[in-house]
Scaffold this active site. Structure first.
Site, PDB file in Angstrom:
ATOM      1  N   SER A  15       0.992  -1.002   0.091  1.00 27.90           N
ATOM      2  CA  SER A  15       0.175  -0.023   0.109  1.00 27.90           C
ATOM      3  C   SER A  15       0.941   1.145   0.078  1.00 27.90           C
ATOM      4  CB  SER A  15      -0.850  -0.077   1.229  1.00 27.90           C
ATOM      5  OG  SER A  15      -0.201  -0.083   2.317  1.00 27.90           O
ATOM      6  N   LEU A  17       1.634   3.349  -2.388  1.00 29.94           N
ATOM      7  CA  LEU A  17       2.411   3.553  -3.304  1.00 29.94           C
ATOM      8  C   LEU A  17       2.248   4.816  -4.062  1.00 29.94           C
ATOM      9  CD1 LEU A  17       2.961  -0.005  -5.048  1.00 29.94           C
ATOM     10  CD2 LEU A  17       4.528   1.087  -3.525  1.00 29.94           C
ATOM     11  N   GLU A 143      -9.859   4.993  -9.119  1.00 27.59           N
ATOM     12  CA  GLU A 143      -8.855   4.405  -8.331  1.00 27.59           C
ATOM     13  C   GLU A 143      -9.454   3.316  -7.463  1.00 27.59           C
ATOM     14  OE1 GLU A 143      -6.945   7.328  -5.989  1.00 27.59           O
ATOM     15  OE2 GLU A 143      -6.071   5.549  -4.720  1.00 27.59           O
ATOM     16  N   PRO A 193       8.225  -9.677  -7.129  1.00 29.09           N
ATOM     17  CA  PRO A 193       6.950  -9.034  -6.537  1.00 29.09           C
ATOM     18  C   PRO A 193       5.865  -8.592  -7.476  1.00 29.09           C
ATOM     19  CG  PRO A 193       8.705  -8.175  -5.167  1.00 29.09           C
ATOM     20  CD  PRO A 193       9.267  -8.752  -6.368  1.00 29.09           C
ATOM     21  N   THR A 194       6.299  -7.889  -8.502  1.00 26.51           N
ATOM     22  CA  THR A 194       5.247  -7.280  -9.410  1.00 26.51           C
ATOM     23  C   THR A 194       4.906  -8.457 -10.296  1.00 26.51           C
ATOM     24  OG1 THR A 194       6.645  -5.327  -9.618  1.00 26.51           O
ATOM     25  CG2 THR A 194       5.182  -5.780 -11.573  1.00 26.51           C
ATOM     26  N   GLN A 195       5.697  -9.656 -10.565  1.00 28.12           N
ATOM     27  CA  GLN A 195       5.320 -10.738 -11.423  1.00 28.12           C
ATOM     28  C   GLN A 195       4.163 -11.356 -10.622  1.00 28.12           C
ATOM     29  OE1 GLN A 195       8.098 -13.394 -12.933  1.00 28.12           O
ATOM     30  NE2 GLN A 195       9.742 -11.592 -12.850  1.00 28.12           N
ATOM     31  N   CYS A 384     -11.306  26.831  11.545  1.00 25.23           N
ATOM     32  CA  CYS A 384     -12.448  26.116  12.089  1.00 25.23           C
ATOM     33  C   CYS A 384     -12.168  26.309  13.661  1.00 25.23           C
ATOM     34  CB  CYS A 384     -12.382  24.765  11.481  1.00 25.23           C
ATOM     35  SG  CYS A 384     -14.120  24.227  11.748  1.00 25.23           S
ATOM     36  N   GLN A 388     -12.536  29.212  16.255  1.00 23.58           N
ATOM     37  CA  GLN A 388     -13.067  29.202  17.670  1.00 23.58           C
ATOM     38  C   GLN A 388     -12.037  29.383  18.938  1.00 23.58           C
ATOM     39  OE1 GLN A 388     -14.923  25.328  17.398  1.00 23.58           O
ATOM     40  NE2 GLN A 388     -16.418  25.835  15.876  1.00 23.58           N
ATOM     41  N   HIS A 510     -13.160  26.224   5.928  1.00 26.38           N
ATOM     42  CA  HIS A 510     -11.655  25.540   5.454  1.00 26.38           C
ATOM     43  C   HIS A 510     -11.124  26.055   4.245  1.00 26.38           C
ATOM     44  CE1 HIS A 510     -11.722  22.338   8.975  1.00 26.38           C
ATOM     45  NE2 HIS A 510     -13.022  22.518   8.618  1.00 26.38           N
ATOM     46  N   GLU A 512      -8.416  25.842   2.910  1.00 30.62           N
ATOM     47  CA  GLU A 512      -7.389  24.837   2.373  1.00 30.62           C
ATOM     48  C   GLU A 512      -8.248  23.750   1.327  1.00 30.62           C
ATOM     49  OE1 GLU A 512      -8.678  24.689   5.546  1.00 30.62           O
ATOM     50  OE2 GLU A 512      -8.598  22.740   6.336  1.00 30.62           O
TER      51      GLU A 512
HETATM   52  N1  GLN Z   1     -14.818  20.956  16.608  1.00 30.53           N
HETATM   53  C1  GLN Z   1     -15.413  22.161  16.111  1.00 30.53           C
HETATM   54  C2  GLN Z   1     -16.854  21.935  15.454  1.00 30.53           C
HETATM   55  O1  GLN Z   1     -17.250  20.911  15.534  1.00 30.53           O
HETATM   56  C3  GLN Z   1     -14.531  22.372  15.153  1.00 30.53           C
HETATM   57  C4  GLN Z   1     -14.351  21.481  13.710  1.00 30.53           C
HETATM   58  C5  GLN Z   1     -13.167  21.522  12.929  1.00 30.53           C
HETATM   59  O2  GLN Z   1     -12.290  22.316  13.097  1.00 30.53           O
HETATM   60  N2  GLN Z   1     -13.241  20.984  11.780  1.00 30.53           N
HETATM   61  O3  GLN Z   1     -17.394  23.063  15.472  1.00 30.53           O
END
Ligand code: GLN
EC number: 6.3.4.2
Length: 546
Positions: A15, A17, A143, A193-195, A384, A388, A510, A512
């Protein structure tokens, strides 16, 4: 173009890879040639989705626009392709069985015995082909999670076998990703291993069309020939995937190996284009030639496993390239931050990011880190739970609300500045019940965040149950913690920032998840820029002291 073509990616020998990166790189090359490609991940575990998994199990849970909680590979797909994925792009065994069992309960099988073959395999085939409906995509890459030979993968492998037969040779192919280990004592690369893993695949009735071989050393022509003859593939279909300094090198490496050409030939698709990787290569050039370096502390409680914060780390790579600086991320375990350690751990940094998370463990350390950043003018980004914590810190130390907390950590707190959302109060099930996916947010003019995005309204992805408690809004605002982003429908505060601070932003969403190579997230770009400015100022101040 006519009908959608299907590519299946299986894994053998070991796993981890990097099937996801190979799939994303191939999709990138096909996209760069003008094809519309999408990627899907099938996960053989019984959880209905990874939302209920601890990050230590499979790393971060990635959230899509439509609010699906998915495998982190979908993050790679979006970052490479710059297109949105959805619930349909990640399917687990749990979801397959849940749906088949619901159909059985509704009586849809008309008295038949419900079995793995054909009912489970049909459901899998349907889920794969959903993405090919309406000819929205020229190519769907699926995948298959896990390793060939695993008990859990069997129904998926059988579904692929059947589909490949039904679709016909020109319309489907299988790429098998394997490991070619190097035995240092013998000084040799080993093909056995590949074979064996190709043989295991054959036992299930599937012949691999292309081998992608992970290796630490170049594959010689001899080794390639050996792999080709014993695994029954053409020699041009033996593709080397050597360890790369960055995952973002892999599309170019696959291009050099001709993976896209072999695929197009096998699928009878035109091979008269050259991939346009201009934007991609621009990013790579900047990523590899930074003009400066910044140190950012990532404060979290899952820091032992870097995959827990995958999207954040990748967003820093995109934002670093955009700023032409190298972002050196220092992982700091929030449980080890306290009054006596904080100076040592944080004072040398150019910025602090307090990470998302759940539960009580390590939160006091996060609050201490926020305080340090606030009091010392250190650029701060709270995501998030991080946002808080910023509200809690400000309430405790500026508003002097003793014991202020989130009701997630202290249900009895006298000052619940973070509280359970109204919509969450009746919820008892844990799976798929948070506030998820894309929500609107209106930005206040004149704020940092408004300047960052350069617009009045944004959409960002969420994953939480608790929220900023509007009962404290006036007090927080008056003392200098501004709520500069509000959900227009519900009035929920999504963004806070500090009036008297160079760069201090907390976001309930989020950012990101939406950062990609082609479109680095503006919030990360701005944060990295602020950390760079901080580092320059710091260096100048030090020089002046000398
Ligand atoms: N635990 C927090 C909530 O549920 C923040 C969640 C998080 O950071 N994704 O509101």
């Amino acid at each position: 173009m006519a009908d959608t073509k299907y590519i299946f990616v299986t894994g053998g020998v070991s796993s981890s890879l990097g099937k996801g990166i190979i799939a994303a790189s191939l999709a990138k090359l096909l996209q760069a040639r003008g094809f519309k490609a999408t990627i899907q991940k099938l996960d053989p575990y019984i959880n209905v989705d990874p939302g209920t998994l601890n990050p230590y199990e499979h790393g971060e849970c990635y959230v899509t626009e439509d609010g699906a909680e998915t495998d982190l590979d979908l993050g790679h797909y979006e970052r490479f392709l710059n297109v949105n994925t959805s619930q349909a792009n990640n399917v687990t065994t749990g979801r397959i069985y849940q749906s088949v069992i619901e159909k059985e309960r509704r009586g849809e099988f008309l008295g038949k015995t419900v079995q793995v073959v054909p009912h489970i395999t049909n459901e899998i085939k349907e889920r794969i082909q959903i993405l090919g409906q309406n000819n929205e995509y020229d190519i769907v890459i699926t995948e298959i999670g896990g390793t060939v030979g695993d008990i859990e993968s069997l129904p998926y492998i059988e579904a692929v076998r059947q589909l490949k037969w039904e679709l016909g040779d020109d319309n489907a192919l299988v790429i098998h990703l394997t490991l070619v280990p190097y035995l240092s004592a013998a000084g040799e690369l080993k093909t056995k291993p590949t074979q064996h893993s190709v043989k295991t695949l054959m036992e299930s009735g599937i012949k691999a069309d292309i081998l992608v071989c992970r290796t630490e050393h170049e594959l010689s022509d001899d080794i390639r020939r050996k792999l080709a003859i014993f695994c029954n593939v053409r020699q041009e279909a033996v593709i080397q995937s050597i360890d790369a300094p960055t995952i973002y090198d892999v599309p170019n490496m696959m291009l050099k190996e001709g993976l896209d050409t072999v695929v197009l030939k096998k699928l009878a698709l035109p091979d008269d284009t050259t991939p346009n990787l201009e934007r991609w290569n621009q990013f790579l050039k900047r990523h590899k030639n930074p003009k400066a370096e910044v140190h950012i502390g990532l404060i979290g409680k899952y820091v032992e496993l870097q995959d827990s914060y995958k999207s954040i780390l990748e967003a820093f790579i995109h934002a670093g390239a955009e700023n032409e600086v190298y972002v050196n991320v220092e992982y700091i375990h929030s449980e080890f931050i306290n009054d006596s350690t904080i100076h040592n751990k944080i004072s040398h940094l150019d910025g602090v990011l307090v990470a998302p998370g759940f539960g009580e463990r390590g939160i006091e350390g996060k609050i201490d880190a926020v305080r340090y950043a606030r009091e010392n003018g250190l650029p701060f980004l709270g995501i998030c739970l991080g946002m808080q914590m910023a509200v809690i810190e400000f309430s405790r130390n500026v508003l002097q609300l003793k014991g202020a907390n989130s009701t997630e950590m202290d249900p009895e707190t006298k000052h619940p500045v973070i509280d359970l959302m109204e919509a969450q109060k009746e919820v008892t099930h844990k799976g798929g019940t948070m506030r998820l996916g894309s929500w609107d947010c209106e930005l206040r003019e004149g704020s940092i965040i408004h300047e960052v995005y350069g617009k009045d309204e944004i959409k960002e992805r969420h994953r939480h149950r608790y929220e900023y408690n509007n009962k404290y809004k006036e007090q927080l605002e008056n003392a200098g913690m501004l709520s500069t982003g509000i959900n227009p429908e519900t009035g929920l505060v999504e963004i806070v920032e500090l009036k008297d601070h160079p760069w201090f932003v907390g976001v309930q969403y989020h950012p990101e998840y939406k950062s990609t190579v082609a479109s680095p997230h503006p919030l990360f770009v701005s944060f990295v820029k602020a950390t760079h400015e901080h580092s320059v100022k710091h260096k100048n101040a030090k020089m002046a002291q000398k």
